[in-house]
Design an enzyme around this catalytic site. Structure first.
Site, PDB file in Angstrom:
ATOM      1  N   THR A 118       2.573  -0.074   4.297  1.00  0.00           N
ATOM      2  CA  THR A 118       3.941  -0.601   4.195  1.00  0.00           C
ATOM      3  C   THR A 118       4.759   0.112   3.127  1.00  0.00           C
ATOM      4  O   THR A 118       5.978  -0.015   3.102  1.00  0.00           O
ATOM      5  CB  THR A 118       3.895  -2.098   3.819  1.00  0.00           C
ATOM      6  OG1 THR A 118       3.321  -2.201   2.492  1.00  0.00           O
ATOM      7  CG2 THR A 118       3.059  -2.909   4.790  1.00  0.00           C
ATOM      8  N   ARG A 166       0.974   1.270  -4.424  1.00  0.00           N
ATOM      9  CA  ARG A 166       1.682   1.180  -3.149  1.00  0.00           C
ATOM     10  C   ARG A 166       0.703   0.886  -2.038  1.00  0.00           C
ATOM     11  O   ARG A 166      -0.304   1.578  -1.898  1.00  0.00           O
ATOM     12  CB  ARG A 166       2.355   2.519  -2.802  1.00  0.00           C
ATOM     13  CG  ARG A 166       3.538   2.834  -3.596  1.00  0.00           C
ATOM     14  CD  ARG A 166       4.408   3.894  -2.931  1.00  0.00           C
ATOM     15  NE  ARG A 166       3.730   5.054  -2.404  1.00  0.00           N
ATOM     16  CZ  ARG A 166       4.352   6.049  -1.787  1.00  0.00           C
ATOM     17  NH1 ARG A 166       5.653   6.003  -1.626  1.00  0.00           N
ATOM     18  NH2 ARG A 166       3.687   7.078  -1.328  1.00  0.00           N
TER      19      ARG A 166
HETATM   20  C1  PRP Z   1       2.575   6.193  -7.426  1.00  0.00           C
HETATM   21  C2  PRP Z   1       3.487   6.482  -8.587  1.00  0.00           C
HETATM   22  C3  PRP Z   1       4.471   5.352  -8.519  1.00  0.00           C
HETATM   23  C4  PRP Z   1       4.590   5.097  -7.041  1.00  0.00           C
HETATM   24  C5  PRP Z   1       5.885   5.670  -6.539  1.00  0.00           C
HETATM   25  O1  PRP Z   1       1.639   5.231  -7.735  1.00  0.00           O
HETATM   26  O2  PRP Z   1       2.827   6.596  -9.808  1.00  0.00           O
HETATM   27  O3  PRP Z   1       4.062   4.193  -9.229  1.00  0.00           O
HETATM   28  O4  PRP Z   1       3.487   5.762  -6.415  1.00  0.00           O
HETATM   29  O5  PRP Z   1       6.110   5.352  -5.218  1.00  0.00           O
HETATM   30  P1  PRP Z   1       7.309   4.395  -4.770  1.00  0.00           P
HETATM   31  O6  PRP Z   1       8.536   4.872  -5.476  1.00  0.00           O
HETATM   32  O7  PRP Z   1       7.390   4.622  -3.284  1.00  0.00           O
HETATM   33  O8  PRP Z   1       6.953   2.987  -5.113  1.00  0.00           O
HETATM   34  P2  PRP Z   1       0.485   4.798  -6.689  1.00  0.00           P
HETATM   35  O9  PRP Z   1       0.967   3.679  -5.852  1.00  0.00           O
HETATM   36  O10 PRP Z   1       0.016   6.024  -5.971  1.00  0.00           O
HETATM   37  O11 PRP Z   1      -0.638   4.213  -7.621  1.00  0.00           O
HETATM   38  P3  PRP Z   1      -1.670   4.966  -8.594  1.00  0.00           P
HETATM   39  O12 PRP Z   1      -0.843   5.583  -9.717  1.00  0.00           O
HETATM   40  O13 PRP Z   1      -2.541   3.880  -9.077  1.00  0.00           O
HETATM   41  O14 PRP Z   1      -2.390   6.019  -7.815  1.00  0.00           O
HETATM   42  N1  URA Z   2       3.381   8.549  -5.344  1.00  0.00           N
HETATM   43  C1  URA Z   2       2.882   9.758  -5.718  1.00  0.00           C
HETATM   44  O1  URA Z   2       1.990   9.833  -6.590  1.00  0.00           O
HETATM   45  N2  URA Z   2       3.376  10.855  -5.117  1.00  0.00           N
HETATM   46  C2  URA Z   2       4.343  10.809  -4.198  1.00  0.00           C
HETATM   47  O2  URA Z   2       4.763  11.876  -3.683  1.00  0.00           O
HETATM   48  C3  URA Z   2       4.843   9.552  -3.820  1.00  0.00           C
HETATM   49  C4  URA Z   2       4.350   8.432  -4.428  1.00  0.00           C
END
Ligand code: PRP
Ligand code: URA
Length: 210
Positions: free
Chosen positions: A105, A101
């Site tokens: 944004t 993410r």
């Molecule tokens: C986290 C999680 C999801 C996403 C959820 O990943 O594992 O993929 O956020 O958020 P959303 O529903 O708002 O899209 P993150 O983007 O933190 O990546 P990472 O696992 O590489 O840390």
């Molecule tokens: N991704 C995470 O890992 N935790 C949250 O709470 C939201 C998005």
């Protein structure tokens, strides 16, 4: 179609995952245990066919799954769920989708994708512990659909109502199996009460991880 588990063992493990007292090692263990329980719930309706099996005493009826299984963890945090699913589906093939993410944004950014063949005939378990805005899950499902995937189930640990609604609007036919449906999102897009950043907690990369 959001299935929220009420299983007492799942609720116990989610409590461990939420706690700031839980170290990365303990977090990984609890994640594996709760994923094992979610496999059971999310696979209860898989279609089977009959076959004949020979016991040491006689021939009798047995069952096998109709369709192959493919696991698709969303990098990074979905990796923490893969081993539990492979324990139950040792023949499963595993695809990977890399999404993070954008912290401003909250839009998902794709950085990796590698998928097995025959997505269209398989039962696919899309693995991601967090369903927050739903942006990442919707993006992952679009990528899978574009490659022919039909039967996809999303397995999440903690979901926000906002994410569940976004998924339902984009893919009403995709069931979500979640261990908890939380209150909502905070101003930074984190699930509350939630468990923090799942990837950081699994891999020990956050400033506050133990
Ligand atoms: C986290 C999680 C999801 C996403 C959820 O990943 O594992 O993929 O956020 O958020 P959303 O529903 O708002 O899209 P993150 O983007 O933190 O990546 P990472 O696992 O590489 O840390
Ligand atoms: N991704 C995470 O890992 N935790 C949250 O709470 C939201 C998005």
């Amino acid at each position: 179609m959001t299935h929220v588990s009420k299983h007492p063992l799942i609720q116990r493990e989610i409590t461990v995952l939420r706690s700031t007292e839980t170290t990365s090692a303990a977090f990984r263990d609890a994640l594996r245990r709760v994923s094992q329980l979610l496999v059971y719930e999310a696979s209860a309706d898989l279609a089977t066919h009959e076959l004949t099996v020979t016991t040491p005493l006689e021939r009798t009826r047995g069952h096998a799954l109709d369709r192959p299984v493919i696991l698709v963890p969303v990098l990074r945090a979905g990796l923490g769920m893969v081993d539990a699913f492979l324990d139950m589906f040792p023949d499963a093939r595993v695809g990977h989708v890399g999404l993070y993410r954008n912290e401003e944004t909250l839009e998902p950014v794709e950085y990796y994708g590698k998928y097995p063949a025959s997505l269209e005939t398989a039962v696919i378990f899309l693995l991601d512990p967090m369903l927050a805005t739903g942006g990442s899950a919707v993006a992952a499902l679009r990528l899978l659909r574009a490659r022919g995937a039909r039967d996809v189930r999303l397995i999440s640990l903690v979901s926000a109502p906002e994410g569940a609604r976004a998924l339902e609007a984009a893919f009403p036919e995709v069931p979500v199996y979640t261990a908890a449906l939380d209150r909502g999102l905070n101003e930074k897009g984190y699930i509350v009460p939630g468990l923090g950043d799942a990837g950081d907690r699994i891999f020990g990369t956050g400033a506050e991880t133990r």
